[in-house]
Write a protein that holds these residues in place. Sequence first.
Motif, mmCIF file in Angstrom:
data_model
loop_
_atom_site.group_PDB
_atom_site.id
_atom_site.type_symbol
_atom_site.label_atom_id
_atom_site.label_comp_id
_atom_site.label_asym_id
_atom_site.label_seq_id
_atom_site.Cartn_x
_atom_site.Cartn_y
_atom_site.Cartn_z
ATOM 1 N N ALA A 86 0.920 -1.080 -0.066
ATOM 2 C CA ALA A 86 0.113 -0.041 -0.027
ATOM 3 C C ALA A 86 0.843 1.234 0.075
ATOM 4 C CB ALA A 86 -0.981 0.150 1.338
ATOM 5 N N LEU A 87 1.889 1.056 0.613
ATOM 6 C CA LEU A 87 2.870 2.289 0.752
ATOM 7 C C LEU A 87 3.554 2.541 -0.475
ATOM 8 C CD1 LEU A 87 4.235 4.726 2.425
ATOM 9 C CD2 LEU A 87 5.931 2.919 2.829
ATOM 10 N N ALA A 88 3.838 1.354 -1.376
ATOM 11 C CA ALA A 88 4.545 1.516 -2.775
ATOM 12 C C ALA A 88 3.695 2.226 -3.554
ATOM 13 C CB ALA A 88 5.238 0.237 -2.933
ATOM 14 N N SER A 89 2.410 1.584 -3.529
ATOM 15 C CA SER A 89 1.183 2.124 -4.349
ATOM 16 C C SER A 89 0.983 3.651 -4.077
ATOM 17 C CB SER A 89 -0.123 1.275 -4.061
ATOM 18 O OG SER A 89 0.130 0.007 -4.517
ATOM 19 N N ALA A 90 1.072 3.983 -3.028
ATOM 20 C CA ALA A 90 0.735 5.522 -2.820
ATOM 21 C C ALA A 90 1.784 6.397 -3.295
ATOM 22 C CB ALA A 90 0.496 5.588 -1.170
ATOM 23 N N ILE A 91 3.209 5.833 -3.127
ATOM 24 C CA ILE A 91 4.365 6.693 -3.434
ATOM 25 C C ILE A 91 4.310 6.682 -5.023
ATOM 26 C CG2 ILE A 91 6.601 6.648 -3.924
ATOM 27 C CD1 ILE A 91 6.788 5.795 -0.760
ATOM 28 N N THR A 92 4.009 5.593 -5.771
ATOM 29 C CA THR A 92 3.853 5.555 -7.140
ATOM 30 C C THR A 92 2.632 6.476 -7.540
ATOM 31 O OG1 THR A 92 4.434 3.154 -7.106
ATOM 32 C CG2 THR A 92 3.475 4.006 -9.099
ATOM 33 N N GLY A 93 1.536 6.584 -6.792
ATOM 34 C CA GLY A 93 0.410 7.267 -7.361
ATOM 35 C C GLY A 93 0.943 8.954 -7.189
ATOM 36 N N ILE A 94 1.504 9.260 -6.091
ATOM 37 C CA ILE A 94 1.943 10.625 -5.919
ATOM 38 C C ILE A 94 2.882 10.916 -7.011
ATOM 39 C CG2 ILE A 94 3.218 12.053 -4.493
ATOM 40 C CD1 ILE A 94 2.065 10.638 -2.117
ATOM 41 N N ILE A 95 3.845 9.995 -7.343
ATOM 42 C CA ILE A 95 4.787 10.269 -8.463
ATOM 43 C C ILE A 95 4.094 10.501 -9.746
ATOM 44 C CG2 ILE A 95 6.598 9.384 -9.746
ATOM 45 C CD1 ILE A 95 7.795 7.943 -7.389
ATOM 46 N N ILE A 96 2.944 9.653 -10.053
ATOM 47 C CA ILE A 96 2.350 9.934 -11.229
ATOM 48 C C ILE A 96 1.513 10.974 -11.543
ATOM 49 C CG2 ILE A 96 0.124 8.856 -12.683
ATOM 50 C CD1 ILE A 96 1.247 6.075 -11.788
ATOM 51 N N ILE A 97 0.888 11.455 -10.189
ATOM 52 C CA ILE A 97 0.103 12.839 -10.094
ATOM 53 C C ILE A 97 1.042 13.845 -10.326
ATOM 54 C CG2 ILE A 97 -0.771 14.167 -8.395
ATOM 55 C CD1 ILE A 97 -2.335 11.740 -7.177
ATOM 56 N N VAL A 98 2.335 13.972 -9.793
ATOM 57 C CA VAL A 98 3.264 15.131 -9.840
ATOM 58 C C VAL A 98 3.654 15.077 -11.324
ATOM 59 C CG1 VAL A 98 5.667 15.684 -9.545
ATOM 60 C CG2 VAL A 98 3.991 15.175 -7.675
ATOM 61 N N VAL A 99 4.032 14.124 -11.914
ATOM 62 C CA VAL A 99 4.355 14.089 -13.611
ATOM 63 C C VAL A 99 3.275 14.413 -14.454
ATOM 64 C CG1 VAL A 99 4.743 12.619 -15.420
ATOM 65 C CG2 VAL A 99 6.135 11.962 -13.326
ATOM 66 N N LEU A 100 1.962 14.114 -14.219
ATOM 67 C CA LEU A 100 0.666 14.364 -14.916
ATOM 68 C C LEU A 100 0.518 16.078 -14.809
ATOM 69 C CD1 LEU A 100 -1.822 11.703 -14.356
ATOM 70 C CD2 LEU A 100 -0.541 12.100 -16.563
ATOM 71 N N PHE A 101 0.733 16.576 -13.625
ATOM 72 C CA PHE A 101 0.377 17.760 -13.057
ATOM 73 C C PHE A 101 1.515 18.486 -13.814
ATOM 74 C CE2 PHE A 101 0.803 21.648 -10.496
ATOM 75 C CZ PHE A 101 -0.574 22.148 -10.670
ATOM 76 N N TYR A 102 2.614 18.252 -13.983
ATOM 77 C CA TYR A 102 3.804 18.985 -14.655
ATOM 78 C C TYR A 102 3.491 18.999 -16.300
ATOM 79 C CZ TYR A 102 8.237 19.766 -17.006
ATOM 80 O OH TYR A 102 8.965 20.443 -18.078
ATOM 81 N N PHE A 103 3.175 17.966 -16.887
ATOM 82 C CA PHE A 103 2.696 18.009 -18.353
ATOM 83 C C PHE A 103 1.665 18.741 -18.505
ATOM 84 C CE2 PHE A 103 5.614 14.351 -18.494
ATOM 85 C CZ PHE A 103 6.514 14.823 -19.519
ATOM 86 N N MET A 104 0.624 18.689 -17.594
ATOM 87 C CA MET A 104 -0.802 19.542 -17.987
ATOM 88 C C MET A 104 -0.386 21.146 -17.739
ATOM 89 S SD MET A 104 -4.015 20.736 -15.807
ATOM 90 C CE MET A 104 -2.794 21.830 -14.922
#
Length: 175
Positions: A86-104
């Motif tokens: 669950a911790l690894a999934s949360a960290i992966t989700g946060i990384i994906i959100i940051v990358v998507l926010f950057y590209f947006m």
Amino acid sequence: MELELSVITGFMILGALYAIHAKDLLSAVIASGIVGYGLVICFLLLKAPDLAIVQIVVETISLIIMVAVVLDSSREERFSKPDKLALASAITGIIIIVVLFYFMNLSVRNLDNFGHGTLRMASSYIDGAVGKTGSVNLVTGVIFDFRGYDTLGEATVLVTAVLGVLTILRIKGKK
């Protein structure tokens, strides 16, 4: 416009995070609705009203279905202790959100000013539209002739969503 989109995207991210971690399932469904309606506002700010209309209809229908399901079932999620996965999934989700926010943000900064990109396309629609479409009304000519398949696709999405809701409600009523 860039600031408004960033603020709305921030609220969408907060709504998504709350939906993931909420103990009450009804509040999680409402928080996920905040994300969908935030997307509607983003579509409107990006001058895409056709996508906004489809998103608001589908979001409203899916929210009604999810609220009905949650109200018929248990409203609280059982507690489970977080593990390493669950911790690894949360960290992966946060990384994906940051990358998507950057590209947006990068995409929004590179958009043309309002009217410049669309005026280039509009000239081919306006010049000789009556002769090309046979319609005196330019809007009707564009929607039903130049963009006929797009309009048909949007109508198909809306009809499919309505039929899906009617089918689900009918099945529930027969039990």
